[in-house]
Design a protein around this motif. Structure first.
Motif, PDB file in Angstrom:
ATOM      1  N   PHE A  78       0.815  -1.213   0.000  1.00 59.54           N
ATOM      2  CA  PHE A  78       0.000   0.000   0.000  1.00 59.54           C
ATOM      3  C   PHE A  78       0.855   1.274   0.000  1.00 59.54           C
ATOM      4  O   PHE A  78       0.685   2.146  -0.871  1.00 59.54           O
ATOM      5  CB  PHE A  78      -0.959  -0.015   1.191  1.00 59.54           C
ATOM      6  N   PRO A  79       1.781   1.456   0.943  1.00 60.11           N
ATOM      7  CA  PRO A  79       2.622   2.672   0.882  1.00 60.11           C
ATOM      8  C   PRO A  79       3.535   2.683  -0.353  1.00 60.11           C
ATOM      9  O   PRO A  79       3.860   3.756  -0.869  1.00 60.11           O
ATOM     10  CB  PRO A  79       3.432   2.606   2.177  1.00 60.11           C
ATOM     11  N   ILE A  80       3.943   1.473  -0.832  1.00 60.90           N
ATOM     12  CA  ILE A  80       4.747   1.434  -2.053  1.00 60.90           C
ATOM     13  C   ILE A  80       3.931   1.958  -3.228  1.00 60.90           C
ATOM     14  O   ILE A  80       4.421   2.753  -4.065  1.00 60.90           O
ATOM     15  CB  ILE A  80       5.241  -0.005  -2.324  1.00 60.90           C
ATOM     16  N   ALA A  81       2.654   1.529  -3.289  1.00 60.89           N
ATOM     17  CA  ALA A  81       1.768   1.992  -4.364  1.00 60.89           C
ATOM     18  C   ALA A  81       1.550   3.496  -4.277  1.00 60.89           C
ATOM     19  O   ALA A  81       1.523   4.202  -5.301  1.00 60.89           O
ATOM     20  CB  ALA A  81       0.431   1.254  -4.289  1.00 60.89           C
ATOM     21  N   LEU A  82       1.399   4.020  -3.078  1.00 59.03           N
ATOM     22  CA  LEU A  82       1.224   5.467  -2.922  1.00 59.03           C
ATOM     23  C   LEU A  82       2.451   6.214  -3.434  1.00 59.03           C
ATOM     24  O   LEU A  82       2.335   7.263  -4.096  1.00 59.03           O
ATOM     25  CB  LEU A  82       0.966   5.800  -1.452  1.00 59.03           C
ATOM     26  N   LEU A  93      -5.702  11.027 -16.298  1.00 59.50           N
ATOM     27  CA  LEU A  93      -6.840  10.417 -15.616  1.00 59.50           C
ATOM     28  C   LEU A  93      -6.810   8.891 -15.737  1.00 59.50           C
ATOM     29  O   LEU A  93      -7.206   8.178 -14.822  1.00 59.50           O
ATOM     30  CB  LEU A  93      -8.153  10.952 -16.211  1.00 59.50           C
ATOM     31  N   GLY A  94      -6.338   8.394 -16.846  1.00 60.67           N
ATOM     32  CA  GLY A  94      -6.245   6.938 -17.026  1.00 60.67           C
ATOM     33  C   GLY A  94      -5.276   6.325 -16.033  1.00 60.67           C
ATOM     34  O   GLY A  94      -5.551   5.279 -15.432  1.00 60.67           O
ATOM     35  N   SER A  95      -4.130   6.978 -15.855  1.00 61.57           N
ATOM     36  CA  SER A  95      -3.156   6.483 -14.879  1.00 61.57           C
ATOM     37  C   SER A  95      -3.710   6.557 -13.467  1.00 61.57           C
ATOM     38  O   SER A  95      -3.491   5.668 -12.633  1.00 61.57           O
ATOM     39  CB  SER A  95      -1.860   7.301 -14.970  1.00 61.57           C
ATOM     40  N   LEU A  96      -4.486   7.649 -13.189  1.00 59.29           N
ATOM     41  CA  LEU A  96      -5.088   7.789 -11.864  1.00 59.29           C
ATOM     42  C   LEU A  96      -6.113   6.682 -11.624  1.00 59.29           C
ATOM     43  O   LEU A  96      -6.163   6.085 -10.545  1.00 59.29           O
ATOM     44  CB  LEU A  96      -5.754   9.163 -11.734  1.00 59.29           C
ATOM     45  N   SER A 119      -4.410   3.455 -10.965  1.00 56.56           N
ATOM     46  CA  SER A 119      -3.829   3.459  -9.618  1.00 56.56           C
ATOM     47  C   SER A 119      -4.890   3.168  -8.564  1.00 56.56           C
ATOM     48  O   SER A 119      -4.658   2.403  -7.621  1.00 56.56           O
ATOM     49  CB  SER A 119      -3.176   4.805  -9.333  1.00 56.56           C
ATOM     50  N   ILE A 120      -6.064   3.771  -8.743  1.00 57.82           N
ATOM     51  CA  ILE A 120      -7.163   3.523  -7.800  1.00 57.82           C
ATOM     52  C   ILE A 120      -7.582   2.059  -7.839  1.00 57.82           C
ATOM     53  O   ILE A 120      -7.838   1.428  -6.803  1.00 57.82           O
ATOM     54  CB  ILE A 120      -8.348   4.453  -8.110  1.00 57.82           C
ATOM     55  N   ALA A 121      -7.649   1.489  -9.055  1.00 64.29           N
ATOM     56  CA  ALA A 121      -7.996   0.070  -9.187  1.00 64.29           C
ATOM     57  C   ALA A 121      -6.950  -0.805  -8.504  1.00 64.29           C
ATOM     58  O   ALA A 121      -7.277  -1.813  -7.850  1.00 64.29           O
ATOM     59  CB  ALA A 121      -8.119  -0.295 -10.666  1.00 64.29           C
TER      60      ALA A 121
END
Length: 564
Positions: free
Chosen positions: A42-46, A59-62, A65-67
């Motif tokens: 989780f922190p790595i993904a952030l 927006l696609g990358s965002l 990332s949310i997925a």
């Protein structure tokens, strides 16, 4: 588990628990490892989101990332849920196995030669069994916490070798310090468990002896004795709490120092441009996250030492040798009983023979002699502990298996225990007796049954607290009669009932047991009169033998001893 396969040491118990739960532990470890990996991710993904997504302003990358975060959260939730379910089921099952095994050792017909009271065995069969089984959860949590620490070290090492080494060196130092402290916890916990067990045993002794203590005014001295034992247990509990507090405080402080060191080092490197802002976010997030796996990781040595201390206490019971080595034969058909030249306690060269189907009463002028004889017949005294021979249906007691003796001959003590449950479950615990109504009738328990709307299903409290002394004694007698064994030995079965009821019980026992061997150790005129013959036990030997009425006429000492 047979004696040959029974663990002999605490380490054997722990290895046995780990070995037979290898499957659930492997599954639980994998799922808990996934949980810790997800938490670490989780922190790595952030950090990666900050590094790439926000930099690209896409927006696609965002959305991607949310997925990804949703997948991580789902993985964390499900892996924790099912991982802990598997481990706790295995833990509970393993604790049950050890409880049953320790209880079986305490309840088996041949007592074990262990210097523990029943209250201490009870504590071992409950608390120590549960704490030993905790090893099933401790090892997977230890491994999964190690996974989290390693992933954190690798992730930080990719951003900065210095950060990765800091995590590895810091974790090693923390575990080294805490492992030393955990040994003190294990030793202190073992002593605390022993003292609590002794206090529990003292309570059990006091409760069982409460009535006689009140009778001779010894209740205050007994209370002072218990207070001393309980105070020792309290003092040791405070010591354990102090050690645990020092351990927990040290672990928390060391973990916080490591997290702060990682955060400050990452901040300094970001300030100097050695790592990016995204890597800084990742490092700060991991520094906060690592507190939890480090806490678990640092607590594991303590729980391992507690489990080991409990396992060592269980080994005291499981590895204890039996008081005697019983034979393997079974009594021959029939029901004669012979005591030939027995010397034990107050008994000296005791000899008598009871033919199959005979109703014999033995009146002992010294109550201790009756108790010694009852202990020998109940095999509470090993055959090699006394001189002489006891034969059951023509075969020596030492050659018979204890289970076979119990099936063939029942010795009902004068203070038969009453258990929490119902009247029915106290009379017929196994639920297999076909003579419960006859036993209730013969023991004159019918008034107790009729007094309550539930009848035989009327509730009975622990130790028969809601029954009078006479009702408890008649309930115990009904249980003995319902067993319907070939040989029945009753020790003072009517001392707490009135004379009229005693007369009826004596007549009923003689009628119900007609054709079955019955021996009654008593001074009750009613039971003595109902017997086919009476043996007089005086100064450890049989001094007279006849019917009750003939002895009353011919023996003045007998008349003085039993006439009321």
């Amino acid at each position: 588990m047979t004696d040959e396969r029974r663990p002999r040491r605490g380490s054997d118990i722990l290895w046995t628990a780990l070995r037979r739960n290898a499957g659930p532990m492997a599954g639980g470890t994998a799922l808990m490892g996934m949980y810790q990996a997800g938490e670490t991710a989780f922190p790595i993904a952030l950090g990666l989101i900050v590094e790439h997504t926000l930099a690209d302003r896409s927006l696609g990358s965002l959305g991607l990332s949310i997925a990804a975060l949703a997948v991580i959260i789902t993985t964390v939730s499900l892996s924790w849920r099912f991982g802990m379910r598997i481990l706790q089921k295995a833990n509970t099952t393993e604790a049950h196995r050890w409880r049953v095994l320790v209880a079986a050792c305490g309840l088996q017909p041949v007592a074990r030669n262990v210097d523990l009271k029943s209250g201490e065995v009870l504590t071992i069969a409950t608390e120590d069994a549960d704490q030993t089984a905790d090893i099933i959860e401790v090892v997977p949590l230890l491994v999964s916490s190690l996974v989290a620490v390693l992933i954190t070290a690798v992730a930080l090492g990719l951003a900065s070798v210095q950060l990765g080494l800091l995590v590895i060196v810091g974790t090693t130092a923390i575990l080294t310090i805490l492992s030393v402290m955990s040994r003190r916890i294990g030793a202190s916990t073992g002593e605390q468990q022993a003292r609590v067990a002794r206090a529990g045993a003292k309570v059990a002794d006091l409760i069982s002896g409460l009535r006689p203590l009140h009778g001779f005014g010894g209740n205050h001295a007994a209370f002072l004795s218990y207070r001393k034992v309980s105070t020792e247990a309290k003092t040791q509990a405070i010591t354990v709490a102090r050690v645990n507090g020092a351990y927990a405080g040290t672990a928390l402080a060391l973990n916080a120092i490591l997290a702060a060191a990682v955060t400050l080092t990452a901040g300094w490197q970001a300030f100097n441009g050695q790592i990016t802002i995204g890597e800084l976010v990742m490092a700060v997030g991991l520094a906060q996250f690592i507190m939890e796996p480090l806490r678990l990781f640092s607590e594991m040595p303590k729980y391992v030492m507690i489990a080991r201390a409990s396992a060592e206490r269980m080994a005291l019971v499981l590895a204890a040798p039996p008081v005697m080595t019983p034979g393997e034969e079974r009594p021959a058909p029939g029901g004669d009983l012979e005591v030939d030249g027995v010397r034990y306690g107050t008994l000296r060269e005791l000899k008598f023979h009871v033919s199959a189907g005979e109703f014999v009463a033995i009146t002992a002028y010294q109550p201790r002699a009756a108790a010694d004889l009852a202990s020998i017949l109940a095999v509470h005294v090993p055959p090699d502990a006394y001189d002489g021979v006891v034969r059951v249906s023509g075969r020596e007691l030492a050659d018979l298996s204890i289970e076979a003796v119990r099936e063939h001959m029942l010795v009902n003590p004068y203070d038969g225990e009453i258990f929490a449950g119902t009247l029915r479950t106290n009379i017929d615990p196994a639920g297999v007796s076909r003579t419960v109504p006859e036993a209730v009738e013969a023991s004159m328990l019918t008034d107790v049954v009729a007094l309550h709307r539930e009848g035989l299903d009327h509730g009975v409290r622990d130790r028969g607290a809601n029954l009078s002394g006479g009702q408890r004694q008649r309930l115990s007698l009904a249980r003995a009669l319902a067993a319907d064994t070939d040989i029945l030995v009753l020790h003072d079965p009517t001392t707490s009932v009135d004379a009229v009821t005693e007369q009826l019980i004596a007549r009923n026992i003689a009628e119900l047991r007609r054709g079955r061997t019955t021996v009654v150790l008593t001074s009750s005129p009613a039971l003595l009169d109902a017997a086919d013959r009476v043996l007089v036990l005086d100064d450890g030997v049989i001094t007279a033998e006849d019917t009750h009425r003939n002895l009353l006429t011919a023996d003045e000492n007998y008349c003085l001893a039993v006439a009321r």
